[in-house]
Scaffold this motif. Structure first.
Motif, short mmCIF file in Angstrom:
data_model
loop_
_atom_site.label_atom_id
_atom_site.label_comp_id
_atom_site.label_asym_id
_atom_site.label_seq_id
_atom_site.Cartn_x
_atom_site.Cartn_y
_atom_site.Cartn_z
N PHE A 82 -5.81 9.46 9.72
CA PHE A 82 -6.20 8.08 9.18
C PHE A 82 -5.22 7.77 8.00
CE2 PHE A 82 -10.00 7.97 11.61
CZ PHE A 82 -9.75 7.21 12.44
N ILE A 83 -5.20 8.67 7.07
CA ILE A 83 -4.49 8.15 5.88
C ILE A 83 -2.89 8.21 6.31
CG2 ILE A 83 -3.78 9.19 3.34
CD1 ILE A 83 -6.78 9.68 3.00
N TYR A 84 -2.40 9.01 6.91
CA TYR A 84 -0.87 9.33 6.86
C TYR A 84 -0.36 7.80 7.48
CZ TYR A 84 3.76 10.57 8.29
OH TYR A 84 5.05 10.51 8.48
N PRO A 85 -0.78 7.25 8.53
CA PRO A 85 -0.37 6.15 8.89
C PRO A 85 -0.41 4.78 7.80
CG PRO A 85 -1.87 6.56 10.43
CD PRO A 85 -1.72 7.78 9.36
N TRP A 86 -1.60 5.03 7.22
CA TRP A 86 -1.96 4.02 6.35
C TRP A 86 -0.89 3.90 4.93
CZ3 TRP A 86 -3.36 5.29 1.08
CH2 TRP A 86 -3.61 4.24 0.37
N ALA A 87 -0.49 5.24 5.03
CA ALA A 87 0.35 5.39 3.62
C ALA A 87 1.73 4.98 3.82
CB ALA A 87 0.22 7.08 3.05
N VAL A 88 1.95 5.04 5.40
CA VAL A 88 3.23 4.62 5.57
C VAL A 88 3.69 3.07 5.48
CG1 VAL A 88 5.03 4.56 7.54
CG2 VAL A 88 3.79 6.62 6.91
N SER A 89 2.51 2.22 5.91
CA SER A 89 2.58 1.04 6.01
C SER A 89 1.68 0.05 4.71
CB SER A 89 2.09 0.41 7.42
OG SER A 89 0.59 0.79 7.37
N VAL A 90 1.14 0.90 3.84
CA VAL A 90 0.30 -0.02 2.90
C VAL A 90 1.17 -0.85 2.05
CG1 VAL A 90 0.75 1.75 1.05
CG2 VAL A 90 -1.25 0.51 1.02
N PHE A 91 2.24 -0.88 1.82
CA PHE A 91 3.15 -1.84 1.14
C PHE A 91 3.36 -3.10 1.81
CE2 PHE A 91 4.35 2.15 -1.19
CZ PHE A 91 3.69 1.82 -2.29
N ASP A 92 3.22 -2.76 3.39
CA ASP A 92 3.66 -3.98 4.05
C ASP A 92 2.31 -4.94 4.44
OD1 ASP A 92 6.12 -3.31 4.34
OD2 ASP A 92 5.86 -2.12 6.10
N GLY A 94 -0.63 -4.99 2.34
CA GLY A 94 -1.27 -5.70 1.04
C GLY A 94 -2.40 -4.83 0.67
N TRP A 95 -3.16 -5.69 -0.46
CA TRP A 95 -4.14 -5.19 -1.10
C TRP A 95 -5.57 -4.76 -0.21
CZ3 TRP A 95 -3.58 -2.85 -5.66
CH2 TRP A 95 -2.35 -3.09 -6.29
N SER A 96 -5.71 -5.81 0.70
CA SER A 96 -6.96 -5.57 1.56
C SER A 96 -6.77 -4.16 2.25
CB SER A 96 -7.04 -6.70 2.43
OG SER A 96 -6.04 -6.72 3.36
N ALA A 97 -5.66 -3.90 2.57
CA ALA A 97 -5.46 -2.45 3.27
C ALA A 97 -6.05 -1.28 2.25
CB ALA A 97 -4.26 -2.23 3.94
N TRP A 98 -5.24 -1.54 1.07
CA TRP A 98 -5.66 -0.46 -0.17
C TRP A 98 -6.92 -0.39 -0.41
CZ3 TRP A 98 -7.61 -0.43 -5.14
CH2 TRP A 98 -7.20 0.55 -5.72
N ALA A 99 -7.58 -1.74 -0.48
CA ALA A 99 -9.27 -1.71 -0.88
C ALA A 99 -10.04 -1.09 0.33
CB ALA A 99 -9.68 -2.95 -1.14
N GLY A 100 -9.66 -1.35 1.73
CA GLY A 100 -10.57 -0.75 2.74
C GLY A 100 -10.13 0.85 2.76
N MET A 101 -9.07 1.36 2.42
CA MET A 101 -8.86 2.86 2.53
C MET A 101 -9.61 3.47 1.27
SD MET A 101 -7.72 5.41 3.90
CE MET A 101 -6.72 4.82 5.27
#
Length: 124
Positions: A82-92, A94-101
């Motif tokens: 789960f973390i790998y695809p999130w890390a690839v697209s986290v900057f696209d 936004g912050w809500s994805a960062w907070a969710g992770m």
């Protein structure tokens, strides 16, 4: 009415796959018997993986700790998946994805702390 002739290529493919897989399994056994290389003796039937005879029944129950370690491995392996695809697209995204992770990682950390406290990681 359904035209079943559309399924003929699939049926042929499955038939060829069944024939080839059966040939790869049974043909070496038949050739071994016909050429005389199938001559079992005490030395050929001896244990070879670990070097000593089995000291208990191979169908005995495993300790539950094996399962706990396996489940923990699967949980943290899925975490990496789960973390790998999130890390690839986290900057696209936004912050809500960062907070969710971070919430997700926090939940996993709580689970790890719980497993550690319960002794699931202790090995005797």
């Amino acid at each position: 009415m359904v035209d079943l002739s559309q399924y003929l290529p699939i049926l042929l493919f499955l038939g060829v796959a069944l024939v080839l897989s059966s040939a790869f399994v049974f043909l070496p056994m038949v050739v071994g018997r016909l050429t005389g290389s199938h001559q079992p003796n005490e030395q050929k039937l001896a244990e070879y993986e670990c070097g000593f005879p089995a000291f208990e029944d191979p169908r005995s129950q495993y300790d539950v700790r094996f399962y706990l370690v396996a489940i923990l491995f699967i949980v943290f392996d899925l975490e990496a998946a789960f973390i790998y695809p999130w890390a690839v697209s986290v900057f696209d995204i936004g912050w809500s994805a960062w907070a969710g992770m971070m919430i997700f990682i926090g939940e996993l950390a709580l689970g790890l702390a719980y497993a550690w406290k319960k002794g699931a990681l202790d090995w005797e």
